[in-house]
Design a protein around this motif. Sequence first.
Motif, PDB file in Angstrom:
ATOM      1  N   ILE A   1       0.840  -1.197   0.000  1.00  0.00           N
ATOM      2  CA  ILE A   1       0.000   0.000   0.000  1.00  0.00           C
ATOM      3  C   ILE A   1       0.875   1.247   0.000  1.00  0.00           C
ATOM      4  CG2 ILE A   1      -0.154   0.126   2.529  1.00  0.00           C
ATOM      5  CD1 ILE A   1      -3.142   0.906   2.141  1.00  0.00           C
ATOM      6  N   GLY A   2       0.343   2.336  -0.550  1.00  0.00           N
ATOM      7  CA  GLY A   2       1.049   3.601  -0.563  1.00  0.00           C
ATOM      8  C   GLY A   2       0.813   4.383   0.717  1.00  0.00           C
ATOM      9  N   GLU A   3       1.852   5.017   1.218  1.00  0.00           N
ATOM     10  CA  GLU A   3       1.717   5.779   2.464  1.00  0.00           C
ATOM     11  C   GLU A   3       0.807   6.982   2.299  1.00  0.00           C
ATOM     12  OE1 GLU A   3       4.744   6.784   6.065  1.00  0.00           O
ATOM     13  OE2 GLU A   3       5.398   7.349   4.045  1.00  0.00           O
ATOM     14  N   ALA A   4       0.711   7.513   1.068  1.00  0.00           N
ATOM     15  CA  ALA A   4      -0.110   8.694   0.812  1.00  0.00           C
ATOM     16  C   ALA A   4      -1.523   8.340   0.356  1.00  0.00           C
ATOM     17  CB  ALA A   4       0.566   9.578  -0.245  1.00  0.00           C
ATOM     18  N   ASP A   5      -1.885   7.071   0.410  1.00  0.00           N
ATOM     19  CA  ASP A   5      -3.207   6.623  -0.053  1.00  0.00           C
ATOM     20  C   ASP A   5      -4.304   7.285   0.779  1.00  0.00           C
ATOM     21  OD1 ASP A   5      -5.554   5.088  -0.727  1.00  0.00           O
ATOM     22  OD2 ASP A   5      -4.234   3.454  -1.371  1.00  0.00           O
ATOM     23  N   ASP A   6      -5.199   8.034   0.133  1.00  0.00           N
ATOM     24  CA  ASP A   6      -6.289   8.697   0.855  1.00  0.00           C
ATOM     25  C   ASP A   6      -7.621   7.978   0.683  1.00  0.00           C
ATOM     26  OD1 ASP A   6      -7.016   9.296  -1.737  1.00  0.00           O
ATOM     27  OD2 ASP A   6      -6.983  11.471  -1.511  1.00  0.00           O
ATOM     28  N   TRP A   7      -7.586   6.775   0.107  1.00  0.00           N
ATOM     29  CA  TRP A   7      -8.805   5.977  -0.086  1.00  0.00           C
ATOM     30  C   TRP A   7      -8.821   4.797   0.888  1.00  0.00           C
ATOM     31  CZ3 TRP A   7     -10.837   4.934  -5.721  1.00  0.00           C
ATOM     32  CH2 TRP A   7     -12.186   4.540  -5.660  1.00  0.00           C
ATOM     33  N   THR A   8      -7.717   4.084   0.967  1.00  0.00           N
ATOM     34  CA  THR A   8      -7.603   2.957   1.892  1.00  0.00           C
ATOM     35  C   THR A   8      -6.439   3.268   2.829  1.00  0.00           C
ATOM     36  OG1 THR A   8      -6.262   1.800   0.221  1.00  0.00           O
ATOM     37  CG2 THR A   8      -8.592   1.267   0.325  1.00  0.00           C
ATOM     38  N   PRO A   9      -6.711   3.721   4.042  1.00  0.00           N
ATOM     39  CA  PRO A   9      -5.666   4.259   4.918  1.00  0.00           C
ATOM     40  C   PRO A   9      -4.656   3.215   5.369  1.00  0.00           C
ATOM     41  CG  PRO A   9      -7.743   4.054   6.103  1.00  0.00           C
ATOM     42  CD  PRO A   9      -8.049   3.783   4.657  1.00  0.00           C
ATOM     43  N   VAL A  10      -3.382   3.592   5.323  1.00  0.00           N
ATOM     44  CA  VAL A  10      -2.315   2.688   5.722  1.00  0.00           C
ATOM     45  C   VAL A  10      -2.371   2.381   7.220  1.00  0.00           C
ATOM     46  CG1 VAL A  10      -0.627   4.513   6.163  1.00  0.00           C
ATOM     47  CG2 VAL A  10       0.150   2.248   5.460  1.00  0.00           C
ATOM     48  N   SER A  11      -2.961   3.261   8.008  1.00  0.00           N
ATOM     49  CA  SER A  11      -3.031   3.059   9.461  1.00  0.00           C
ATOM     50  C   SER A  11      -3.751   1.764   9.818  1.00  0.00           C
ATOM     51  CB  SER A  11      -3.737   4.247  10.130  1.00  0.00           C
ATOM     52  OG  SER A  11      -5.046   4.410   9.602  1.00  0.00           O
ATOM     53  N   GLU A  12      -4.809   1.423   9.083  1.00  0.00           N
ATOM     54  CA  GLU A  12      -5.539   0.180   9.359  1.00  0.00           C
ATOM     55  C   GLU A  12      -4.698  -1.044   8.997  1.00  0.00           C
ATOM     56  OE1 GLU A  12      -8.580   0.010  10.961  1.00  0.00           O
ATOM     57  OE2 GLU A  12      -7.999   2.103  11.247  1.00  0.00           O
ATOM     58  N   CYS A  13      -3.890  -0.921   7.964  1.00  0.00           N
ATOM     59  CA  CYS A  13      -3.012  -2.035   7.570  1.00  0.00           C
ATOM     60  C   CYS A  13      -1.912  -2.241   8.598  1.00  0.00           C
ATOM     61  CB  CYS A  13      -2.424  -1.776   6.185  1.00  0.00           C
ATOM     62  SG  CYS A  13      -3.668  -1.719   4.861  1.00  0.00           S
ATOM     63  N   ARG A  14      -1.429  -1.161   9.205  1.00  0.00           N
ATOM     64  CA  ARG A  14      -0.424  -1.291  10.259  1.00  0.00           C
ATOM     65  C   ARG A  14      -1.027  -1.985  11.485  1.00  0.00           C
ATOM     66  NH1 ARG A  14       1.983   4.299   8.561  1.00  0.00           N
ATOM     67  NH2 ARG A  14       3.956   3.627   7.613  1.00  0.00           N
ATOM     68  N   LYS A  15      -2.288  -1.685  11.796  1.00  0.00           N
ATOM     69  CA  LYS A  15      -2.961  -2.386  12.892  1.00  0.00           C
ATOM     70  C   LYS A  15      -3.092  -3.873  12.583  1.00  0.00           C
ATOM     71  CE  LYS A  15      -5.830   1.609  14.183  1.00  0.00           C
ATOM     72  NZ  LYS A  15      -7.231   2.125  14.204  1.00  0.00           N
ATOM     73  N   LEU A  16      -3.454  -4.181  11.343  1.00  0.00           N
ATOM     74  CA  LEU A  16      -3.599  -5.574  10.924  1.00  0.00           C
ATOM     75  C   LEU A  16      -2.265  -6.309  11.025  1.00  0.00           C
ATOM     76  CD1 LEU A  16      -5.258  -7.860   9.563  1.00  0.00           C
ATOM     77  CD2 LEU A  16      -4.578  -6.878   7.368  1.00  0.00           C
ATOM     78  N   GLU A  17      -1.206  -5.668  10.552  1.00  0.00           N
ATOM     79  CA  GLU A  17       0.118  -6.295  10.597  1.00  0.00           C
ATOM     80  C   GLU A  17       0.554  -6.532  12.050  1.00  0.00           C
ATOM     81  OE1 GLU A  17       4.581  -6.084  10.819  1.00  0.00           O
ATOM     82  OE2 GLU A  17       3.181  -4.500  11.414  1.00  0.00           O
ATOM     83  N   HIS A  18       0.298  -5.567  12.934  1.00  0.00           N
ATOM     84  CA  HIS A  18       0.678  -5.703  14.348  1.00  0.00           C
ATOM     85  C   HIS A  18      -0.093  -6.840  15.014  1.00  0.00           C
ATOM     86  CE1 HIS A  18       2.072  -4.454  18.309  1.00  0.00           C
ATOM     87  NE2 HIS A  18       0.824  -4.553  18.728  1.00  0.00           N
ATOM     88  N   ARG A  19      -1.375  -6.956  14.719  1.00  0.00           N
ATOM     89  CA  ARG A  19      -2.198  -7.996  15.325  1.00  0.00           C
ATOM     90  C   ARG A  19      -1.702  -9.392  14.956  1.00  0.00           C
ATOM     91  NH1 ARG A  19      -7.485  -9.067  17.190  1.00  0.00           N
ATOM     92  NH2 ARG A  19      -8.303 -11.063  16.471  1.00  0.00           N
TER      93      ARG A  19
END
Length: 298
Positions: free
Chosen positions: A217-235
Amino acid sequence: MRFYSASDTIRTGSMLRQITGHIRSAGIRILLGIACLLAMTGYSLAKKPFEVVHFPSGALPGSAQGKEKTPIWGHLAKPDGEGPHPAVVLLHGCGGIQQSYFDWAQLLARAGFMALVVDSFHPRSLTSDCSGLSSSASPTARTLDAFGALRFLNGLEFVDPDRIGLIGWSQGGITVQYAANAHGLGSRFENSFKAAVALYPYCIADRTYAVPLLVLIGEADDWTPVSECRKLEHRNRERQNDVELVVYPGAFHAFDNPAIGAGFYFPGASGQRHWLQYNADAHTDATERIVTFLKDRL
């Protein structure tokens, strides 16, 4: 002043034809040389044609839905050799089928994979669904399409049924999460995918997975936020089937689609607009990572 006779004109025409012939001959030799060079390095001037295939969507085991399967069609790219080959199912985004998915399929075929681009929209009389209003092409319905494609590939003698992966883009990436979920819809199927890749999906942070998952994912993506993917990866960091997350600085949604070029705004749900932009560096890196990820796991 010199006057040109008819014989001069004939001689001049003859000379021009000879020169043109030499140029044409040299051009042909150059093209043949380029073709030989490309062939020696594993490329071809002409892309292999896709085979259009048809299959029904999947059905949950023991459900009445099996009587109402949706007819789905796809585009199959085959690698060289008799096989059996590993295979990959490709799920498009909310914008529907685009050239970039065929380019990905061709690339995967050159890497040795059977590549099946699934069209979930046209069989349902849709061309796009970025508003998210169509229940007929929801991630749940498209998950059944993915398992229908899996069953179809399992029936091909030149496909290894134990080496089939799944890739999805954006909305297709959400579908990948449904299909690979350890406790969701995908877990109800006896046969499943062995590896999964999601490009710029909306990450569902509370999911765990039955197979390895690569998210790009792109860090500047304003459609699908990278923050949720970081939560998923951490979990999933300490779990058997972890989530590998790759974040591209400065990259936006659809960073791997060259047709988008310098970028533009695209309408999404609830009247929102989202910036799409191609990023050649991210595209190149994603290509290498995905091929390596699939080869290591299929």
